[in-house]
Design a protein around this motif. Structure first.
Motif, short mmCIF file in Angstrom:
data_model
loop_
_atom_site.label_atom_id
_atom_site.label_comp_id
_atom_site.label_asym_id
_atom_site.label_seq_id
_atom_site.Cartn_x
_atom_site.Cartn_y
_atom_site.Cartn_z
N GLY A 94 0.83 -1.20 0.00
CA GLY A 94 0.00 0.00 0.00
C GLY A 94 0.86 1.24 0.00
O GLY A 94 1.79 1.37 -0.81
N SER A 95 0.59 2.12 0.92
CA SER A 95 1.34 3.38 0.97
C SER A 95 1.31 3.95 2.38
O SER A 95 0.31 3.84 3.09
N ILE A 96 2.45 4.55 2.78
CA ILE A 96 2.55 5.25 4.07
C ILE A 96 3.06 6.65 3.79
O ILE A 96 4.16 6.82 3.26
N ALA A 97 2.27 7.66 4.12
CA ALA A 97 2.67 9.06 3.93
C ALA A 97 2.52 9.80 5.25
O ALA A 97 1.53 9.64 5.96
N LEU A 98 3.53 10.62 5.56
CA LEU A 98 3.55 11.32 6.85
C LEU A 98 3.91 12.78 6.59
O LEU A 98 4.83 13.07 5.81
N GLU A 99 3.21 13.68 7.24
CA GLU A 99 3.52 15.11 7.08
C GLU A 99 3.28 15.83 8.40
O GLU A 99 2.48 15.39 9.24
N ASN A 100 3.98 16.96 8.57
CA ASN A 100 3.85 17.76 9.78
C ASN A 100 2.55 18.56 9.76
O ASN A 100 2.11 19.03 8.69
N ILE A 101 1.95 18.70 10.92
CA ILE A 101 0.77 19.55 11.07
C ILE A 101 1.23 20.87 11.68
O ILE A 101 1.75 20.89 12.81
N ASP A 102 1.04 21.95 10.96
CA ASP A 102 1.50 23.25 11.47
C ASP A 102 0.61 23.76 12.60
O ASP A 102 1.08 24.43 13.52
N LEU A 103 -0.66 23.47 12.52
CA LEU A 103 -1.59 23.94 13.55
C LEU A 103 -2.66 22.88 13.76
O LEU A 103 -3.27 22.41 12.81
N SER A 104 -2.90 22.52 15.03
CA SER A 104 -3.95 21.56 15.37
C SER A 104 -4.68 22.07 16.60
O SER A 104 -4.10 22.12 17.70
N LEU A 105 -5.93 22.45 16.43
CA LEU A 105 -6.74 22.94 17.54
C LEU A 105 -7.72 21.85 17.92
O LEU A 105 -8.79 21.71 17.32
#
Length: 316
Positions: free
Chosen positions: A69-80
């Motif tokens: 399949g696929s694994i993608a990861l990214e940073n979250i700049d803002l999470s409220l």
């Protein structure tokens, strides 16, 4: 927080969901059945605290999601989100101390690949430093340090040593050696051209040069600064604080040393050429040594942190 997006084969989605649900530090789980087309399967998304990311990725790779399949990861700049805050509290350790080894390996792989762009950057940086050497201009030297891309292959080599990845180590070493060799050879030609148009002259190298004579006079301070910069640069990569890399770049005398060696060689100033080469090798050695030891210390400390967390879970 990090955002994780997965494409999972339909037969493994339940296993993936169970893994995410039992991993402390995860939240905002969403499953979209049958939405993926290439490869076909389900889409699974969640947010995960940085300090829990490496453990979760290891589990997903054990399920072979990266192969089927696929694994993608990214940073979250803002999470409220209160759930996100709770997830970060539940995750072991501190996010700033966590190392995402898969992300680090992938990032250093890209930065340590010998490419036309990489060679162009290091060559241009060396030529800028050559101008700074002849003019005894510290601003040009600092600018050349900032432009030079050599920390990428150095970080890749350190990562490869810790991860026992010989291919990455070889790729990084080739990028480093070939990059500097091409840059220095091109700078020799550049020096000849600048001399032909009366912009460079050999007398400038023999002058006192109070701003740049340290380049061809290596000492223990050169090695100490390289070690400190190597440790700082490695920490900036593993903690995603890339802004510190600029400070690292202008702390070590790699590109200026290569430039001074090239210009000195073009004028037959072999003592300066050798002194600059020694400066270059000392800096490279210091960065590699510090980077490798820093990664090793981080790996050992984080492993102990995870072991303590596992024991607490078992006792709970």
């Amino acid at each position: 927080m990090l955002h994780l997006r997965l494409i999972t084969p339909a037969g493994r989605t339940d296993d993936v969901v169970r893994l995410i649900e039992k991993t402390p530090g995860t939240t905002h789980l969403a499953v979209v059945s049958g939405a993926a087309r290439n490869p076909s399967g389900d889409i699974v998304m969640c947010d995960v605290a940085r300090e829990a990311g490496d453990e979760l990725i290891e589990g997903l790779r054990a399920l072979e999601i990266d192969k089927h399949g696929s694994i993608a990861l990214e940073n979250i700049d803002l999470s409220l989100s209160l759930r996100a805050d709770k997830a970060e509290d539940e995750a072991p350790g501190e996010g700033a101390d966590a190392v995402l080894w898969e992300h680090l390996t992938d990032a250093t792989h890209e930065e340590s690949t010998l490419s036309v762009t990489y060679v162009a950057f290091i060559t241009l940086a060396t030529m800028i430093a050559a101008c700074g050497v002849v003019l005894d201009n510290a601003i040009l030297i600092v600018g050349a340090m900032a432009v030079g891309p050599e920390f990428g292959p150095l970080a890749g080599f350190c990562t490869a040593l810790i991860q026992r990845a010989p291919r990455l180590a070889l790729r990084s070493l080739i990028a480093l050696l070939v990059g500097f060799a091409v840059a220095m050879l091109a700078t020799v030609g550049f020096s000849y051209f600048m001399d032909a148009v009366d912009l460079f002259n050999g007398e400038a190298l023999d002058a006192a040069r109070p701003n740049t004579n340290f380049i061809y006079r290596p000492d223990w301070f050169s090695f100490v600064v390289a070690v400190l910069a190597g440790a700082a640069g490695t920490l900036s990569l593993t903690s995603a604080k890339s802004g510190a890399l600029v400070g690292v770049a202008i702390s070590v005398t790699t590109v200026p040393a290569a430039a001074n060696a090239a210009v000195a060689f073009s004028y037959g100033k072999y003592n300066q050429a050798w002194g600059s080469t020694e400066q270059l090798l000392l800096n490279l050695l210091g960065i590699v040594l510090a980077g490798t030891l820093t990664l090793l210390a981080q790996k050992l400390l984080w492993t102990r942190q995870r072991e303590r967390t596992v024991r607490k879970r078992e006792l709970a």
